[in-house]
Design a protein around this motif. Structure first.
Motif, PDB file in Angstrom:
ATOM      1  N   ALA A 137      18.282   4.316 -51.961  1.00 37.06           N
ATOM      2  CA  ALA A 137      17.235   4.415 -53.034  1.00 37.06           C
ATOM      3  C   ALA A 137      16.281   3.476 -52.746  1.00 37.06           C
ATOM      4  CB  ALA A 137      17.777   4.454 -54.300  1.00 37.06           C
ATOM      5  N   THR A 138      16.470   2.524 -51.958  1.00 35.64           N
ATOM      6  CA  THR A 138      15.463   1.545 -51.628  1.00 35.64           C
ATOM      7  C   THR A 138      14.890   2.160 -50.332  1.00 35.64           C
ATOM      8  OG1 THR A 138      16.741  -0.341 -52.279  1.00 35.64           O
ATOM      9  CG2 THR A 138      15.304  -1.027 -50.768  1.00 35.64           C
ATOM     10  N   ALA A 139      15.668   2.638 -49.612  1.00 36.21           N
ATOM     11  CA  ALA A 139      15.115   3.584 -48.416  1.00 36.21           C
ATOM     12  C   ALA A 139      14.134   4.458 -48.909  1.00 36.21           C
ATOM     13  CB  ALA A 139      16.156   4.120 -47.403  1.00 36.21           C
ATOM     14  N   GLY A 140      14.441   5.004 -49.972  1.00 40.54           N
ATOM     15  CA  GLY A 140      13.174   6.143 -50.434  1.00 40.54           C
ATOM     16  C   GLY A 140      12.081   5.417 -50.958  1.00 40.54           C
ATOM     17  N   LEU A 141      11.991   4.108 -51.315  1.00 34.23           N
ATOM     18  CA  LEU A 141      10.902   3.480 -51.535  1.00 34.23           C
ATOM     19  C   LEU A 141       9.734   3.382 -50.087  1.00 34.23           C
ATOM     20  CD1 LEU A 141      11.464   0.419 -53.902  1.00 34.23           C
ATOM     21  CD2 LEU A 141      10.235   2.805 -54.519  1.00 34.23           C
ATOM     22  N   LEU A 142      10.673   2.993 -49.336  1.00 33.15           N
ATOM     23  CA  LEU A 142      10.055   2.874 -48.018  1.00 33.15           C
ATOM     24  C   LEU A 142       9.677   4.145 -47.465  1.00 33.15           C
ATOM     25  CD1 LEU A 142      12.842   0.401 -46.427  1.00 33.15           C
ATOM     26  CD2 LEU A 142      10.627  -0.384 -47.251  1.00 33.15           C
ATOM     27  N   VAL A 143      10.222   5.366 -47.634  1.00 32.49           N
ATOM     28  CA  VAL A 143       9.626   6.501 -47.326  1.00 32.49           C
ATOM     29  C   VAL A 143       8.148   6.496 -47.721  1.00 32.49           C
ATOM     30  CG1 VAL A 143       9.480   8.845 -47.710  1.00 32.49           C
ATOM     31  CG2 VAL A 143      11.714   7.666 -47.211  1.00 32.49           C
ATOM     32  N   SER A 144       7.861   6.097 -49.032  1.00 31.87           N
ATOM     33  CA  SER A 144       6.445   6.335 -49.326  1.00 31.87           C
ATOM     34  C   SER A 144       5.416   5.239 -48.927  1.00 31.87           C
ATOM     35  CB  SER A 144       6.152   6.343 -50.871  1.00 31.87           C
ATOM     36  OG  SER A 144       7.085   5.461 -51.618  1.00 31.87           O
ATOM     37  N   THR A 145       6.032   3.901 -48.908  1.00 37.71           N
ATOM     38  CA  THR A 145       5.232   2.832 -48.419  1.00 37.71           C
ATOM     39  C   THR A 145       5.147   2.647 -47.153  1.00 37.71           C
ATOM     40  OG1 THR A 145       7.082   1.350 -48.549  1.00 37.71           O
ATOM     41  CG2 THR A 145       5.913   1.519 -50.602  1.00 37.71           C
ATOM     42  N   GLU A 146       6.135   3.314 -46.191  1.00 42.09           N
ATOM     43  CA  GLU A 146       6.113   2.984 -44.835  1.00 42.09           C
ATOM     44  C   GLU A 146       5.927   4.217 -43.863  1.00 42.09           C
ATOM     45  OE1 GLU A 146       6.061  -0.306 -43.645  1.00 42.09           O
ATOM     46  OE2 GLU A 146       6.630  -1.404 -45.427  1.00 42.09           O
ATOM     47  N   ARG A 147       5.461   5.182 -44.548  1.00 46.50           N
ATOM     48  CA  ARG A 147       5.721   6.490 -43.765  1.00 46.50           C
ATOM     49  C   ARG A 147       5.023   6.551 -42.438  1.00 46.50           C
ATOM     50  NH1 ARG A 147       6.641  11.800 -45.198  1.00 46.50           N
ATOM     51  NH2 ARG A 147       7.149  11.284 -47.431  1.00 46.50           N
ATOM     52  N   ASP A 148       4.031   5.718 -42.191  1.00 45.56           N
ATOM     53  CA  ASP A 148       3.312   5.823 -40.835  1.00 45.56           C
ATOM     54  C   ASP A 148       4.224   5.365 -39.881  1.00 45.56           C
ATOM     55  OD1 ASP A 148       0.885   6.666 -42.262  1.00 45.56           O
ATOM     56  OD2 ASP A 148       0.146   4.471 -41.947  1.00 45.56           O
ATOM     57  N   ARG A 149       5.253   4.354 -40.359  1.00 48.49           N
ATOM     58  CA  ARG A 149       6.128   3.856 -39.289  1.00 48.49           C
ATOM     59  C   ARG A 149       7.471   4.696 -39.077  1.00 48.49           C
ATOM     60  NH1 ARG A 149       7.072  -1.861 -40.981  1.00 48.49           N
ATOM     61  NH2 ARG A 149       7.953  -2.257 -39.154  1.00 48.49           N
ATOM     62  N   LEU A 150       7.670   5.775 -39.703  1.00 49.92           N
ATOM     63  CA  LEU A 150       8.828   6.563 -39.864  1.00 49.92           C
ATOM     64  C   LEU A 150       8.903   7.734 -39.373  1.00 49.92           C
ATOM     65  CD1 LEU A 150       9.876   5.548 -43.542  1.00 49.92           C
ATOM     66  CD2 LEU A 150      11.071   4.762 -41.179  1.00 49.92           C
ATOM     67  N   GLY A 151       7.766   8.044 -38.367  1.00 49.47           N
ATOM     68  CA  GLY A 151       7.537   9.402 -37.740  1.00 49.47           C
ATOM     69  C   GLY A 151       8.825   9.982 -37.112  1.00 49.47           C
ATOM     70  N   GLY A 152       9.690   8.916 -36.426  1.00 52.19           N
ATOM     71  CA  GLY A 152      10.848   9.125 -35.702  1.00 52.19           C
ATOM     72  C   GLY A 152      12.236   9.587 -36.350  1.00 52.19           C
ATOM     73  N   VAL A 153      12.127   9.254 -37.739  1.00 53.38           N
ATOM     74  CA  VAL A 153      13.346   9.812 -38.479  1.00 53.38           C
ATOM     75  C   VAL A 153      13.574  11.093 -38.723  1.00 53.38           C
ATOM     76  CG1 VAL A 153      14.312   9.112 -40.820  1.00 53.38           C
ATOM     77  CG2 VAL A 153      13.239   7.348 -39.454  1.00 53.38           C
ATOM     78  N   ALA A 154      14.667  11.532 -38.672  1.00 53.21           N
ATOM     79  CA  ALA A 154      14.898  12.954 -39.271  1.00 53.21           C
ATOM     80  C   ALA A 154      14.432  13.465 -40.446  1.00 53.21           C
ATOM     81  CB  ALA A 154      16.370  13.416 -38.881  1.00 53.21           C
ATOM     82  N   PRO A 155      13.641  14.559 -40.683  1.00 59.16           N
ATOM     83  CA  PRO A 155      13.549  15.014 -41.823  1.00 59.16           C
ATOM     84  C   PRO A 155      14.365  14.881 -43.145  1.00 59.16           C
ATOM     85  CG  PRO A 155      12.530  16.252 -40.051  1.00 59.16           C
ATOM     86  CD  PRO A 155      13.459  15.560 -39.535  1.00 59.16           C
ATOM     87  N   GLU A 156      15.572  15.443 -42.386  1.00 61.54           N
ATOM     88  CA  GLU A 156      16.595  15.434 -43.746  1.00 61.54           C
ATOM     89  C   GLU A 156      16.808  14.018 -44.136  1.00 61.54           C
ATOM     90  OE1 GLU A 156      16.720  16.698 -40.693  1.00 61.54           O
ATOM     91  OE2 GLU A 156      18.634  16.272 -39.747  1.00 61.54           O
ATOM     92  N   MET A 157      16.769  13.199 -43.221  1.00 55.42           N
ATOM     93  CA  MET A 157      16.988  11.524 -43.629  1.00 55.42           C
ATOM     94  C   MET A 157      16.000  11.300 -44.608  1.00 55.42           C
ATOM     95  SD  MET A 157      19.861  10.644 -42.913  1.00 55.42           S
ATOM     96  CE  MET A 157      21.029  11.873 -42.510  1.00 55.42           C
ATOM     97  N   MET A 158      14.658  11.597 -44.307  1.00 58.43           N
ATOM     98  CA  MET A 158      13.523  11.282 -45.056  1.00 58.43           C
ATOM     99  C   MET A 158      13.752  11.792 -46.418  1.00 58.43           C
ATOM    100  SD  MET A 158      11.328   9.303 -43.152  1.00 58.43           S
ATOM    101  CE  MET A 158       9.627   9.549 -43.511  1.00 58.43           C
ATOM    102  N   ALA A 159      14.174  12.996 -46.833  1.00 60.80           N
ATOM    103  CA  ALA A 159      14.394  13.882 -47.887  1.00 60.80           C
ATOM    104  C   ALA A 159      15.434  13.076 -48.586  1.00 60.80           C
ATOM    105  CB  ALA A 159      14.383  15.249 -47.802  1.00 60.80           C
ATOM    106  N   ARG A 160      16.544  12.911 -47.938  1.00 56.43           N
ATOM    107  CA  ARG A 160      17.650  12.368 -48.422  1.00 56.43           C
ATOM    108  C   ARG A 160      17.424  10.996 -49.191  1.00 56.43           C
ATOM    109  NH1 ARG A 160      23.488  12.660 -48.347  1.00 56.43           N
ATOM    110  NH2 ARG A 160      24.417  10.498 -48.590  1.00 56.43           N
ATOM    111  N   ALA A 161      16.364  10.013 -48.577  1.00 57.02           N
ATOM    112  CA  ALA A 161      16.164   8.776 -49.169  1.00 57.02           C
ATOM    113  C   ALA A 161      15.276   8.818 -50.211  1.00 57.02           C
ATOM    114  CB  ALA A 161      15.518   7.903 -48.113  1.00 57.02           C
ATOM    115  N   ARG A 162      14.231  10.009 -50.135  1.00 59.44           N
ATOM    116  CA  ARG A 162      13.578  10.086 -51.168  1.00 59.44           C
ATOM    117  C   ARG A 162      14.061  10.569 -52.600  1.00 59.44           C
ATOM    118  NH1 ARG A 162      11.245  14.274 -53.769  1.00 59.44           N
ATOM    119  NH2 ARG A 162       9.418  13.806 -54.929  1.00 59.44           N
TER     120      ARG A 162
END
Lengths: 349, 349
Positions: free
Chosen positions: B170-195
């Motif tokens: 859940a905290t990673a999900g906050l980072l998905v929105s605040t740090e999106r620019d730095r998360l280009g290398g993270v798999a989309p399914e992990m981004m979606a899971r955290a969000r």
């Protein structure tokens, strides 16, 4: 000290220290949820109502303890209108960070004092920060013997309409603050009475229970949105119409004095003004005497203000000259009032 | 259409039309209070929790239906942590007048959909206007067999700490929105899971009940404020200390991936990040096998993450190199967080 300097848990500990409890509270504030033992053979009643600063009260016109009192009182009135016994409250607060902790202590103290009077245990709640106005959101739970809750439905054509309490004082109390300059001639005790009705209404809990205990009530509602509005709710739920008698309406003396000083009609305040927290009941004509006796035994004022009719007759009132007029059903609609012009019932911001 | 153009009663009718009910609801929305029949032989549990726009969610990062879902989910998690069955909800809304009614419909739809999934009846509520942020304040009532609610107290030194769910997402999900620019290398399914973990958490209702049904739990709490914080609450209520095992903590894979991309330590997210809505239990060592089996039967992930100790040993963690460090007890304190810097857990405004 401003509450923003205190943490959530410190604030909760500060507010809830030494809360009065009840034997039926197995676990109160401080766990994931409260654990409560319902009285055997009973049903529960549950209601929630919120007060928002600037809309339902202001810190300019109410003392903090009165604000807390009113936040619980409006919920107690709903439980009273079911004929139920209030038992447990959950108090949710949305607080601006700049609020002084002493103000919050006094406000919460007002909730606690009224809870204690009615033997209600505060068993839970929540605190959040908000960038908006201070908001007090209370859920109140109560109980009544199974099958004995009094609803708005069940009124029948021919039933007498019995009103407990008086009308118009709470709206007059708003005028005390907005029209003070024009009210110099009104007796101080009438000004104080109106103000008190507005800022610290007295919920008719014992009377509501005494009424339900008669076993003769067909329907009951509390008059929070104005007599016209709440009568229309009762009529809609019961599928009936109503005829009020203007001469019989218990206009509060404070409403009379203040309306008169402003050149307004007291009757209009009494019919359309909100927040009186009176109780409106429908009873069969043969039960009127027992109903009045039950109310009188609790020390409350009571009046027979009209009767229910067939639905197609709508909502009407017989005026003192004998003529009959239609009543606009719209009572005090909180959202429209709050969102449009600062009309009746809306506090000055 | 903006909701300011609708009246309170029209809005209530619109939102509550066709609400699903339950047999134990004698009277739902629309009277002065709901009338509810408690299950025989049971105690009630009662909790309330609120979400405030800009603080607990934003319309930029959550869909309206997700906001409604989360508002009920956080309350369901509290009932789950008592091992109780959720039954009835009261939904109190504080709404800005400029809110689009279609947004409100979708938000309320999110509440209704989750309520339906868990057979929870929405039996009451309230709507007020506010000049502040949209706020959803829900009171949830549930039931459990008398004497069987699982509290935070009752943990004993030597008990195993069992955690249901995963940590940090859940905290990673906050980072998905605040740090999106730095998360280009993270798999989309992990981004979606955290969000998803952040905006639409899944309350562990069935698992909580299954755990309680084992009859072997000493204590339980939901992990809403972060593992360190909620463990400290359980320890304080039980009068014990705790020793966590770092290697055993179920760091969510999405938290791992996102922490790694940001050069942060996933373990810190797992220990201090809030809003995971995992369940943390204390059980005697001889009950661990039965506890794990009960959880596994519900399909949830489960881990033994440490043990309770004597109170004077405090809160500690054994790191992967074998060393033991002290854990700061402070979890996510909603008020401090919201009122000071926009720290961990606070949404961008």
């Amino acid at each position: 000290v401003e509450i923003g300097e205190l943490g959530e848990f410190g604030l909760i500990a500060r507010l809830t220290q030494g809360l009065k409890t009840r034997k039926d509270v197995a676990l109160g504030v401080g766990d994931d949820a409260a654990v409560l033992t319902p009285p055997p053979g009973s049903q529960l009643v549950a209601t929630c109502d919120a007060l928002v600063a600037g809309q339902h009260f202001t810190f300019q016109t109410s003392e903090p303890a009165e604000i807390g009192h009113k936040a619980l009182a409006v919920n107690l009135s709903d439980v009273a209108a079911m004929g139920a016994e209030p038992l447990w409250a959950l108090v949710s607060l949305h607080l601006p960070s700049r609020l002084e902790s002493s103000t919050l202590d006094a406000l919460y103290g007002g909730i606690r004092a009224l809870a204690r009077r009615f033997d209600v245990a505060i068993v839970g709640g929540n605190i959040t920060a908000t960038t908006g106005p201070l908001t007090i959101d209370i859920t109140l739970l109560g109980a009544c013997p199974t099958g004995r809750a009094i609803t708005r439905a069940g009124g029948q054509p021919g039933d007498a309409l019995v009103l407990v309490g008086t009308l118009g004082a709470a709206t007059a109390g708003l005028l005390v603050s907005t029209e003070r300059d024009r009210l110099g001639g009104v007796a101080p005790e009438m000004m104080a009475r109106a103000r008190h009705a507005q800022v610290a209404p007295e919920p008719l809990v014992e009377t509501g229970r005494a009424l339900a205990a008669t076993g003769t009530l067909h329907a009951m509602i509390d008059v929070s949105d104005g007599l016209a509005g709440d009568l229309s709710h009762l009529c809609a739920a019961s599928g009936v119409g109503a005829l009020l008698e203007a001469r019989a309406l218990p206009v509060d003396p404070a409403a009379g004095a203040i309306a008169s000083a402003l050149g307004r009609e007291a009757l209009t305040l009494a019919i359309t003004g909100g927040e009186d927290y009176a109780l409106l009941c429908a009873v069969a004509p043969e039960s009127v005497a027992a109903t009045l006796a039950a109310v009188t035994a609790t020390g409350a004022a009571v009046s027979v203000i009209g009767k229910l009719t067939a639905a197609d007759e709508g909502l009407r009132i017989q005026l003192s000259d004998g003529s009959v007029a239609s009543i606009e059903a719209s009572g005090w609609d909180h959202l429209r009032g709050a969102w449009s012009s600062p009309g009746r019932g809306t506090h000055p911001a």
